[in-house]
Design a protein around this motif. Structure first.
Motif, short mmCIF file in Angstrom:
data_model
loop_
_atom_site.label_atom_id
_atom_site.label_comp_id
_atom_site.label_asym_id
_atom_site.label_seq_id
_atom_site.Cartn_x
_atom_site.Cartn_y
_atom_site.Cartn_z
N LEU A 138 0.82 -1.20 0.00
CA LEU A 138 0.00 0.00 0.00
C LEU A 138 0.86 1.26 0.00
CD1 LEU A 138 -2.79 -1.10 2.52
CD2 LEU A 138 -2.92 -1.00 0.02
N LEU A 139 1.94 1.25 0.77
CA LEU A 139 2.84 2.42 0.78
C LEU A 139 3.51 2.60 -0.58
CD1 LEU A 139 4.74 2.48 4.21
CD2 LEU A 139 3.29 4.28 3.23
N SER A 140 3.95 1.50 -1.18
CA SER A 140 4.60 1.58 -2.50
C SER A 140 3.66 2.16 -3.54
CB SER A 140 5.09 0.20 -2.93
OG SER A 140 6.07 -0.31 -2.04
N ASN A 141 2.40 1.70 -3.50
CA ASN A 141 1.41 2.22 -4.45
C ASN A 141 1.19 3.71 -4.26
OD1 ASN A 141 1.06 -0.34 -5.49
ND2 ASN A 141 -0.78 -0.79 -4.30
N ALA A 142 1.13 4.14 -3.01
CA ALA A 142 0.87 5.56 -2.72
C ALA A 142 2.08 6.44 -3.03
CB ALA A 142 0.46 5.72 -1.26
N LEU A 143 3.28 5.91 -2.80
CA LEU A 143 4.50 6.68 -3.04
C LEU A 143 4.89 6.72 -4.52
CD1 LEU A 143 6.69 5.40 -0.06
CD2 LEU A 143 6.07 7.80 -0.46
N GLY A 144 4.47 5.67 -5.24
CA GLY A 144 4.88 5.57 -6.63
C GLY A 144 6.28 5.01 -6.79
N ARG A 145 6.79 4.41 -5.75
CA ARG A 145 8.13 3.78 -5.77
C ARG A 145 8.14 2.70 -4.69
NH1 ARG A 145 10.99 5.41 -1.36
NH2 ARG A 145 10.48 7.42 -0.38
N PRO A 146 9.09 1.76 -4.79
CA PRO A 146 9.13 0.68 -3.79
C PRO A 146 9.38 1.21 -2.38
CG PRO A 146 10.45 0.12 -5.72
CD PRO A 146 10.09 1.58 -5.85
N ALA A 147 8.67 0.65 -1.43
CA ALA A 147 8.86 0.97 -0.01
C ALA A 147 8.87 -0.35 0.76
CB ALA A 147 7.75 1.88 0.50
N VAL A 148 10.01 -0.70 1.29
CA VAL A 148 10.16 -1.95 2.03
C VAL A 148 9.74 -1.73 3.49
CG1 VAL A 148 11.75 -3.73 2.82
CG2 VAL A 148 12.02 -2.72 0.54
N VAL A 149 8.85 -2.59 3.97
CA VAL A 149 8.43 -2.53 5.37
C VAL A 149 8.86 -3.82 6.05
CG1 VAL A 149 6.48 -2.35 6.97
CG2 VAL A 149 6.45 -1.07 4.81
N ARG A 150 9.65 -3.70 7.11
CA ARG A 150 10.15 -4.86 7.84
C ARG A 150 9.23 -5.18 9.02
NH1 ARG A 150 16.35 -3.47 8.97
NH2 ARG A 150 16.11 -5.29 10.32
N ALA A 151 9.12 -6.47 9.33
CA ALA A 151 8.25 -6.90 10.41
C ALA A 151 9.03 -7.10 11.70
CB ALA A 151 7.55 -8.22 10.04
N ILE A 152 8.46 -6.60 12.80
CA ILE A 152 9.04 -6.81 14.12
C ILE A 152 7.94 -7.29 15.06
CG2 ILE A 152 10.08 -5.72 16.16
CD1 ILE A 152 11.48 -3.77 14.37
N THR A 153 8.21 -8.39 15.77
CA THR A 153 7.32 -8.85 16.83
C THR A 153 7.89 -8.38 18.16
OG1 THR A 153 6.50 -10.78 15.64
CG2 THR A 153 6.37 -10.84 18.04
N VAL A 154 7.09 -7.65 18.92
CA VAL A 154 7.53 -7.12 20.20
C VAL A 154 7.04 -8.04 21.32
CG1 VAL A 154 7.46 -5.14 21.77
CG2 VAL A 154 7.38 -4.77 19.28
N VAL A 155 7.98 -8.58 22.08
CA VAL A 155 7.65 -9.48 23.19
C VAL A 155 7.48 -8.64 24.44
CG1 VAL A 155 8.36 -11.49 24.51
CG2 VAL A 155 8.99 -11.29 22.10
N VAL A 156 6.27 -8.63 24.98
CA VAL A 156 5.95 -7.76 26.12
C VAL A 156 6.42 -8.37 27.43
CG1 VAL A 156 4.09 -6.63 27.39
CG2 VAL A 156 4.00 -6.76 24.89
N GLU A 157 6.18 -9.69 27.62
CA GLU A 157 6.53 -10.32 28.89
C GLU A 157 8.03 -10.63 28.94
OE1 GLU A 157 4.23 -11.44 26.87
OE2 GLU A 157 2.30 -11.64 27.93
N PRO A 158 8.72 -10.21 30.01
CA PRO A 158 10.16 -10.51 30.13
C PRO A 158 10.40 -12.01 30.19
CG PRO A 158 9.46 -8.85 31.74
CD PRO A 158 8.20 -9.42 31.13
N GLY A 159 11.49 -12.45 29.57
CA GLY A 159 11.88 -13.85 29.64
C GLY A 159 11.10 -14.77 28.74
N ARG A 160 10.21 -14.22 27.91
CA ARG A 160 9.42 -15.06 27.02
C ARG A 160 9.80 -14.76 25.57
NH1 ARG A 160 4.96 -13.70 24.25
NH2 ARG A 160 3.96 -15.42 23.22
N ARG A 161 9.92 -15.79 24.77
CA ARG A 161 10.26 -15.62 23.36
C ARG A 161 9.39 -16.52 22.51
NH1 ARG A 161 14.55 -13.12 21.01
NH2 ARG A 161 15.10 -13.71 18.89
N PRO A 162 8.56 -15.96 21.64
CA PRO A 162 7.69 -16.78 20.79
C PRO A 162 8.50 -17.52 19.73
CG PRO A 162 7.53 -14.49 20.15
CD PRO A 162 8.39 -14.53 21.39
N ALA A 163 7.84 -18.40 19.03
CA ALA A 163 8.51 -19.17 17.98
C ALA A 163 9.08 -18.23 16.91
CB ALA A 163 7.52 -20.14 17.34
N GLU A 164 10.27 -18.59 16.43
CA GLU A 164 10.91 -17.79 15.39
C GLU A 164 10.13 -17.86 14.09
OE1 GLU A 164 13.51 -15.90 15.64
OE2 GLU A 164 14.27 -16.42 17.63
#
Length: 277
Positions: A138-164
């Motif tokens: 959607l950003l690329s379409n609106a900008l008229g050029r490629p826009a790369v969006v990277r994904a980040i999963t934020v782990v809220v609880e300390p000491g916990r890590r979801p599946a990679e």
């Protein structure tokens, strides 16, 4: 490569592109389910009963996780550095909402929170790669050029890590800002501004022919009129306080009862011995 902060909007905290006010989708979904719940009685408050209704419980942890992430990102977007943050990005109907979109020198990032409910079960299951790819398209379409969006999963609880998940960075909430700042700059301040301007336009988040920006009510939600973003924020702050207070009351009851039982276990043999002597 050094990038100076914009001088015209450095302190501006960007918000919901559709409404112009901060909005967090999970909080809205929580409100939908919690609004019809009757207030607790005095006896319920004394006993520490949770104020959350049955259908609202599963949404409290996601709402809290999104709110805590938004609070932390505020420190990034108001630091004078060229970072901009948008929350609850409205997307095409039927697609998942994007919790937070972060735009800065290191690129564009779609953030989703990983949380558990009170029972320890996974809640608010997300598809971070789907969200990032959708935002990129959607950003690329609106900008008229490629826009790369990277994904980040934020782990809220300390000491916990979801599946990679391949292609997704998994970062603890306490490390999030430090992680973003540590990334190599790939775009200029002007590019940050350009992407931000485009991201703030509601039409950016509509597919061709799409008229509705987004629906704030998730499946199973009630039909209540939504409060304003400010009212929603105050309501959620009160609910967080009530939930925390109820938890402390329950803990006090458990601790008190445990102490009574322990004292009885010590005293009872002494009483029996005195009676038998």
């Amino acid at each position: 490569m050094t990038i100076s902060a914009p001088d015209d909007d450095a302190a501006q905290v960007l918000t919901h592109p559709g409404s112009g006010a901060a909005a967090i989708s999970a909080v809205e979904a929580l409100w939908d389910r919690q609004a019809p719940v009757a207030p607790r009685t005095r006896a319920s408050r004394i006993l520490g009963r949770s104020p959350l209704g049955d259908s609202a419980r599963a949404w409290f942890a996601p709402a809290l996780g999104e709110a805590r992430t938004a609070e932390l990102l505020r420190t990034l977007s108001t630091s004078g550095e060229p970072w901009r943050v948008l929350h609850a990005i409205p997307v095409v109907a039927g697609a998942p909402a994007i919790d937070h979109l972060v735009i800065g020198p290191a690129g564009v990032f779609a953030l989703s929170t990983a949380t558990r409910d009170e029972s320890g079960s996974e809640t608010h299951v997300r598809e971070p790669l789907v969200e990032a790819r959708l935002a990129s398209t959607l950003l690329s379409n609106a900008l008229g050029r490629p826009a790369v969006v990277r994904a980040i999963t934020v782990v809220v609880e300390p000491g916990r890590r979801p599946a990679e998940i391949p292609g997704v960075d998994v970062v603890g909430l306490d490390r999030l800002v430090r992680h973003l700042r540590s990334l190599v700059p790939v775009q200029s301040v002007e590019e940050v501004r350009e992407i931000t301007r485009v991201a703030l336009k509601p039409r950016t988040w509509r597919a061709p022919g799409e008229t509705a920006v987004f629906s704030s009510s998730a499946p199973g939600a009630g039909s209540h009129a939504h409060p304003t973003a400010s009212e929603l924020g105050f309501w959620f702050a009160r609910l967080r306080t009530e939930v925390a207070r109820a938890r402390r009351v329950r803990l006090a009851w458990v601790t008190g009862l445990s102490g009574t039982v322990a004292a009885a276990a010590v005293i009872a043999p002494m009483v029996v011995q005195q009676l038998s002597s």
